[in-house]
Design a protein around this motif. Structure first.
Motif, mmCIF file in Angstrom:
data_model
loop_
_atom_site.group_PDB
_atom_site.id
_atom_site.type_symbol
_atom_site.label_atom_id
_atom_site.label_comp_id
_atom_site.label_asym_id
_atom_site.label_seq_id
_atom_site.Cartn_x
_atom_site.Cartn_y
_atom_site.Cartn_z
ATOM 1 N N SER A 30 65.636 -17.929 3.373
ATOM 2 C CA SER A 30 65.305 -17.294 4.636
ATOM 3 C C SER A 30 63.856 -16.431 4.495
ATOM 4 O O SER A 30 63.302 -16.035 5.530
ATOM 5 N N TYR A 31 63.390 -16.114 3.394
ATOM 6 C CA TYR A 31 62.318 -15.191 3.166
ATOM 7 C C TYR A 31 61.068 -16.225 2.479
ATOM 8 O O TYR A 31 61.418 -17.034 1.903
ATOM 9 N N SER A 32 60.151 -15.798 3.160
ATOM 10 C CA SER A 32 58.859 -16.482 2.496
ATOM 11 C C SER A 32 58.514 -15.341 1.361
ATOM 12 O O SER A 32 58.615 -14.229 1.325
ATOM 13 N N MET A 33 57.833 -16.136 0.385
ATOM 14 C CA MET A 33 57.336 -15.467 -0.937
ATOM 15 C C MET A 33 55.831 -15.364 -1.322
ATOM 16 O O MET A 33 55.374 -16.279 -1.101
ATOM 17 N N GLY A 34 55.624 -14.268 -1.595
ATOM 18 C CA GLY A 34 54.196 -14.112 -1.981
ATOM 19 C C GLY A 34 54.081 -13.717 -3.328
ATOM 20 O O GLY A 34 55.114 -13.253 -3.948
ATOM 21 N N TRP A 35 52.982 -14.223 -4.213
ATOM 22 C CA TRP A 35 52.577 -13.547 -5.409
ATOM 23 C C TRP A 35 51.318 -12.740 -5.088
ATOM 24 O O TRP A 35 50.433 -13.207 -4.326
ATOM 25 N N ARG A 58 55.593 -24.492 3.007
ATOM 26 C CA ARG A 58 54.158 -24.637 2.931
ATOM 27 C C ARG A 58 53.658 -23.571 2.147
ATOM 28 O O ARG A 58 54.104 -22.369 2.071
ATOM 29 N N THR A 59 52.593 -24.018 1.294
ATOM 30 C CA THR A 59 51.975 -23.053 0.547
ATOM 31 C C THR A 59 50.600 -22.588 1.167
ATOM 32 O O THR A 59 49.845 -23.301 1.617
ATOM 33 N N ALA A 72 55.616 -23.156 -6.186
ATOM 34 C CA ALA A 72 56.861 -23.694 -5.661
ATOM 35 C C ALA A 72 58.177 -23.021 -5.689
ATOM 36 O O ALA A 72 58.182 -22.071 -6.466
ATOM 37 N N ARG A 73 59.041 -23.342 -4.812
ATOM 38 C CA ARG A 73 60.352 -22.508 -5.024
ATOM 39 C C ARG A 73 61.472 -23.593 -4.785
ATOM 40 O O ARG A 73 61.205 -24.702 -4.758
ATOM 41 N N VAL A 80 61.098 -18.593 -7.222
ATOM 42 C CA VAL A 80 59.865 -19.011 -7.110
ATOM 43 C C VAL A 80 59.010 -18.974 -8.045
ATOM 44 O O VAL A 80 58.742 -18.002 -8.882
ATOM 45 N N ASP A 81 57.952 -19.975 -8.415
ATOM 46 C CA ASP A 81 57.112 -20.079 -9.686
ATOM 47 C C ASP A 81 55.816 -20.013 -9.010
ATOM 48 O O ASP A 81 55.485 -20.537 -8.031
#
Length: 125
Positions: A30-35, A58-59, A72-73, A80-81
């Motif tokens: 449910s979460y978008s992930m950021g670096w 989508r990235t 990528a997740r 998430v990598d």
């Protein structure tokens, strides 16, 4: 909620490194992930992110890393990598992963709900 970033280290310019961020205590899909990354004496900056399942995973990438970094997740593993290729000295920083309840990731730090502890990446010239 815990985000655990790992995989940092010392690498020569032109080399590659893969960071991983493991999440626990959240419905990861449910979460978008950021670096993000923060170099000495500089502000924390957005590196890239990946949308949640409703955003189609989508990235999105900062211009400075586009074509070199890949996110990528794996929702099944809640990870998430960040694959980093063609590293250069300017990529030296502490790298952080962060989770946002939004559908798509944003570059605004204040939007993120949870942060990992950071992992050091050092690129030697």
């Amino acid at each position: 909620v815990q985000l655990q970033a790992s995989g940092g280290g010392l690498v020569q310019a032109g080399g590659s490194l893969r960071l991983s961020c493991a999440a626990s205590g959240v419905t990861f899909s449910s979460y978008s992930m950021g670096w993000f990354r923060q170099a000495p004496g500089k502000e924390r900056e957005f590196v890239g992110g990946i949308a949640n399942k409703w955003g189609g995973s989508r990235t999105y990438y900062a211009d400075s890393v586009k074509g070199r970094f890949t996110i990528a997740r794996d929702d099944a593993r809640s990870t998430v990598d960040l694959q980093m290729n063609s590293l250069n000295f300017e990529d030296t920083a502490i790298y952080y992963c962060a989770a946002d309840r939004a559908r798509i990731p944003t570059g605004r730090l204040s939007e993120y709900d949870f942060w990992g502890q950071g992992t050091q990446v050092t690129v030697s010239s």
